[in-house]
Design an enzyme around this catalytic site. Sequence first.
Site, short mmCIF file in Angstrom:
data_model
loop_
_atom_site.label_atom_id
_atom_site.label_comp_id
_atom_site.label_asym_id
_atom_site.label_seq_id
_atom_site.Cartn_x
_atom_site.Cartn_y
_atom_site.Cartn_z
N SER A 1 68.97 77.27 -23.11
CA SER A 1 67.89 77.80 -22.27
C SER A 1 67.61 79.25 -22.60
O SER A 1 68.50 79.99 -23.02
CB SER A 1 68.32 77.69 -20.80
OG SER A 1 67.50 78.50 -19.99
N TYR B 1 73.69 79.20 -13.90
CA TYR B 1 72.98 78.27 -14.80
C TYR B 1 72.99 78.82 -16.24
O TYR B 1 73.35 78.13 -17.19
CB TYR B 1 71.55 78.07 -14.32
CG TYR B 1 70.68 77.31 -15.30
CD1 TYR B 1 70.94 75.97 -15.59
CD2 TYR B 1 69.62 77.93 -15.95
CE1 TYR B 1 70.15 75.27 -16.50
CE2 TYR B 1 68.83 77.24 -16.86
CZ TYR B 1 69.11 75.92 -17.13
OH TYR B 1 68.33 75.24 -18.05
#
Length: 341
Positions: A136, A161
């Site tokens: 990501s 995350y």
Amino acid sequence: MSYKTLDTSKTYLVTGAAGFIGYYLSKKLLERGCKVIGIDNINDYYDVKLKYDRLEKLKPFEKFVFVKGDISDKALIMDLFEKHKPNIVINLAAQAGVRYSIENPDVYIQSNIVGFFNILEACRHNSVDHLVYASSSSVYGSNKKVPFEESDFVDNPVSLYAATKKSNELMAHTYSHLYKIPATGLRFFTVYGPMGRPDMAYFGFTNKYFEGEPIKIFNNGDFEHDLYRDFTYVDDIVEGIERLLNNPSVETVPHKVFNIGNNSPEKLMTFIGALEKALSNATKKEVSFNKVFEPLKPGDVPSTYASTDLLYEAIGFKPSTSIEEGLQKFADWYVSYYGIN
């Protein structure tokens, strides 16, 4: 530019096949005639109806096999590899969302760490040609240097995350080093499009508008220093993945990481204006959001901006869909899917 095109004789395992990117990738591979094994736990992080509707569109393909299950279940994953013997594995199953990770850290460790470890172990014990996995843009944290390059320092994640995604890159590198598993990590930059994730801002804004509620914009109303985002249309993401599938790294440690982003960051307010216009076109009436400005939330990053030079060197491709074109496709789908008007 020489890269190997898709090998349709191979078996592809797509984890997170009922997810946004997983669905589009599975569909593209099936349309090309590939055999696709899909796995997804269909969790209720967002509306499961949307996940089942995506799967429904994959059902007609004879070469699609779906397994409902969780990648954090090691026995299940080992059995799956043993039974279907995938040649190429694309791990898109993950608990997504930055803000959600602050309230629900456990699910991120289960899915993104334990689950990914199980995939690596399965690849280790069942020879695979290539493991491609989702990282990501959040690994860049609050990186001030732009555009973000794969060689940048990424040891300061600002959300759990992001930390799990950075961990995935480290784990994949280790397995590539120890067991020579060819692996490629993809740092996705704000992916959007039809049948997308309802937890993403553009989708949430649209929901709020049709529910007659204001939208919250987390930038303090600071237009001078507005948030920038590299918004990437889902078809561009899928094209990039597809081109990479049969082109694993051939370096001593066969692990590589690429950005997949639009390389053209837009101000958040510009994006919102384009969304209003797309919805106006789709509904044939003037759409204007009622906007409420709030401070940046913990874990949010001020801006994202992808350098796509490495990706272009490897496969001769970089995303190019404009936000106007991409948002119009989303708006048309949304109005049709939810029966607006």
